[in-house]
Design an enzyme around this catalytic site. Structure first.
Site, PDB file in Angstrom:
ATOM      1  N   ASP A 202     -15.738 -22.352 -17.229  1.00 39.30           N
ATOM      2  CA  ASP A 202     -14.469 -22.868 -17.765  1.00 39.30           C
ATOM      3  C   ASP A 202     -14.751 -24.195 -18.475  1.00 39.30           C
ATOM      4  O   ASP A 202     -14.109 -25.209 -18.220  1.00 39.30           O
ATOM      5  CB  ASP A 202     -13.467 -23.062 -16.638  1.00 39.30           C
ATOM      6  CG  ASP A 202     -12.045 -23.259 -17.150  1.00 39.30           C
ATOM      7  OD1 ASP A 202     -11.734 -22.788 -18.250  1.00 39.30           O
ATOM      8  OD2 ASP A 202     -11.244 -23.882 -16.434  1.00 39.30           O
ATOM      9  N   ASN A 207     -12.745 -30.364 -18.805  1.00 40.08           N
ATOM     10  CA  ASN A 207     -13.751 -30.362 -17.741  1.00 40.08           C
ATOM     11  C   ASN A 207     -15.022 -31.100 -18.135  1.00 40.08           C
ATOM     12  O   ASN A 207     -16.063 -30.959 -17.488  1.00 40.08           O
ATOM     13  CB  ASN A 207     -14.080 -28.924 -17.324  1.00 40.08           C
ATOM     14  CG  ASN A 207     -13.012 -28.338 -16.422  1.00 40.08           C
ATOM     15  OD1 ASN A 207     -12.297 -29.073 -15.741  1.00 40.08           O
ATOM     16  ND2 ASN A 207     -12.889 -27.025 -16.416  1.00 40.08           N
ATOM     17  N   ASP A 219     -15.685 -29.602 -12.103  1.00 41.93           N
ATOM     18  CA  ASP A 219     -14.922 -28.391 -11.782  1.00 41.93           C
ATOM     19  C   ASP A 219     -15.664 -27.091 -12.109  1.00 41.93           C
ATOM     20  O   ASP A 219     -15.461 -26.473 -13.151  1.00 41.93           O
ATOM     21  CB  ASP A 219     -13.579 -28.393 -12.504  1.00 41.93           C
ATOM     22  CG  ASP A 219     -12.636 -27.339 -11.934  1.00 41.93           C
ATOM     23  OD1 ASP A 219     -12.987 -26.718 -10.912  1.00 41.93           O
ATOM     24  OD2 ASP A 219     -11.552 -27.145 -12.521  1.00 41.93           O
TER      25      ASP A 219
END
Length: 316
Positions: A202, A207, A219
């Site tokens: 992701d 992030n 994350d």
């Protein structure tokens, strides 16, 4: 703990007690951070730097899958990559308190990267290549793959069996998703086999945090097996940005340019998954508050139109 209210008992006192159980001394300062899938808090400590407490959503990942995430993060950190990894307490990174699973990590602040800067994009490309070199050493066993079942079929079922999609739009929605699914499958078949490795999963700008010392990644909650291009395309807003990312990437690791043809498929899968994610989590009170538009028929009409637009781009 009810599946309908997974965080109903997660009070500030419980959060502080969980941190205290690790032998730390909170000073009473708590800051809830922007997270919907899990619950994440910044906890101030007496005479020490703050820590980040991440409380995992009950039922989403198994303990084994969470430990794979932690192991990957620590493997990356050991390779001197700027990744925030969980702290160890009594030999464990996955902690339990009063029915909740959680992890503590150091607080690392930062700002959003400048995706208009070729220098920053090349820097990110080099770091992602190094991350992938570590990711290619072994495979996830418990965290699954980035595939059509996870990102199209399951989200579609969540929408069709949920309460958000108006009944009058159900068949139109099903037709749009199934049409797109067929085209995504055809694109993967056309590209052929690509190497699958452990990914961040992701890797969007939210992030990546930038400091004067450079970027660091946060994350890894969506870490899965998948093609390398998955960790690149969300950072590239146009072809020039992708060229800069790949220039940095190629200086550290070979990249299979055939994977670039998967970007429309990956984008389509993420679009379907987004709506399914909201539908699946609607019972969590944070979701109606954060995504009120999903309760409106016009949003679903637009979503269906967007899916057909994606499908049209494939066919063109």
């Amino acid at each position: 703990m009810s599946d309908e209210t997974p965080y109903a008992r997660l009070s500030p006192d419980l959060v502080l007690d969980a941190v205290t159980a690790c032998g730390l001394w909170p000073d009473g300062r708590l800051l809830a951070l922007n997270s919907y899938e899990n619950r994440v808090w910044q906890i101030g400590l007496e005479e020490a730097a703050p820590v980040i407490a991440k409380f995992y959503r009950p039922g989403r990942w198994s303990d084994a899958a969470i430990l794979e995430e932690h192991s990957f993060a620590n493997e990356l950190a050991d390779a001197e990559l700027p990744v925030v990894a969980p702290k160890l307490f009594a030999g464990r990174t996955l902690l339990h308190h009063d029915g909740f699973r959680y992890a503590l990590s150091p607080r690392h602040g930062g700002r959003a990267p400048s995706l208009e800067s070729a220098d920053q994009l090349e820097w990110l490309g080099r770091l992602i290549a190094r991350m992938h070199a570590v990711g290619a050493r072994s495979s996830f066993v418990h965290r699954g793959r980035l595939d059509r079942d996870t990102l199209i079929r399951q989200p579609m079922q969540a929408v069709l069996t949920g309460s958000l999609l108006p009944a009058t739009l159900a068949e139109r929605y099903r037709h749009a998703v199934e049409r797109l699914d067929r085209l995504v499958a055809a694109r993967f078949d056309a590209v052929g086999p690509v190497r699958s490795l452990r990914l961040h999963g992701d890797c969007h700008p939210g992030n990546v945090l930038w400091t004067d010392a450079g970027p660091h990644f946060v994350d890894l909650d969506d870490a899965r097996m998948g093609p390398a291009v998955q960790d690149l395309w969300m950072l590239a807003h146009d072809e020039r940005a992708m060229e800069a990312l790949l220039e940095g990437y190629a200086s550290m690791r070979d990249f299979d340019h055939a994977e670039l043809a998967l970007i429309p498929a990956l984008r389509a899968m993420r679009q379907v998954h987004y709506a399914g994610w909201i539908a699946a989590r609607w019972h969590d009170q944070a979701f109606p508050a954060a995504f009120p538009f999903a309760a409106e028929a016009r949003w679903w009409e637009q979503h269906i139109a967007d899916l057909h637009e994606q499908a049209n781009e494939f066919e063109e």
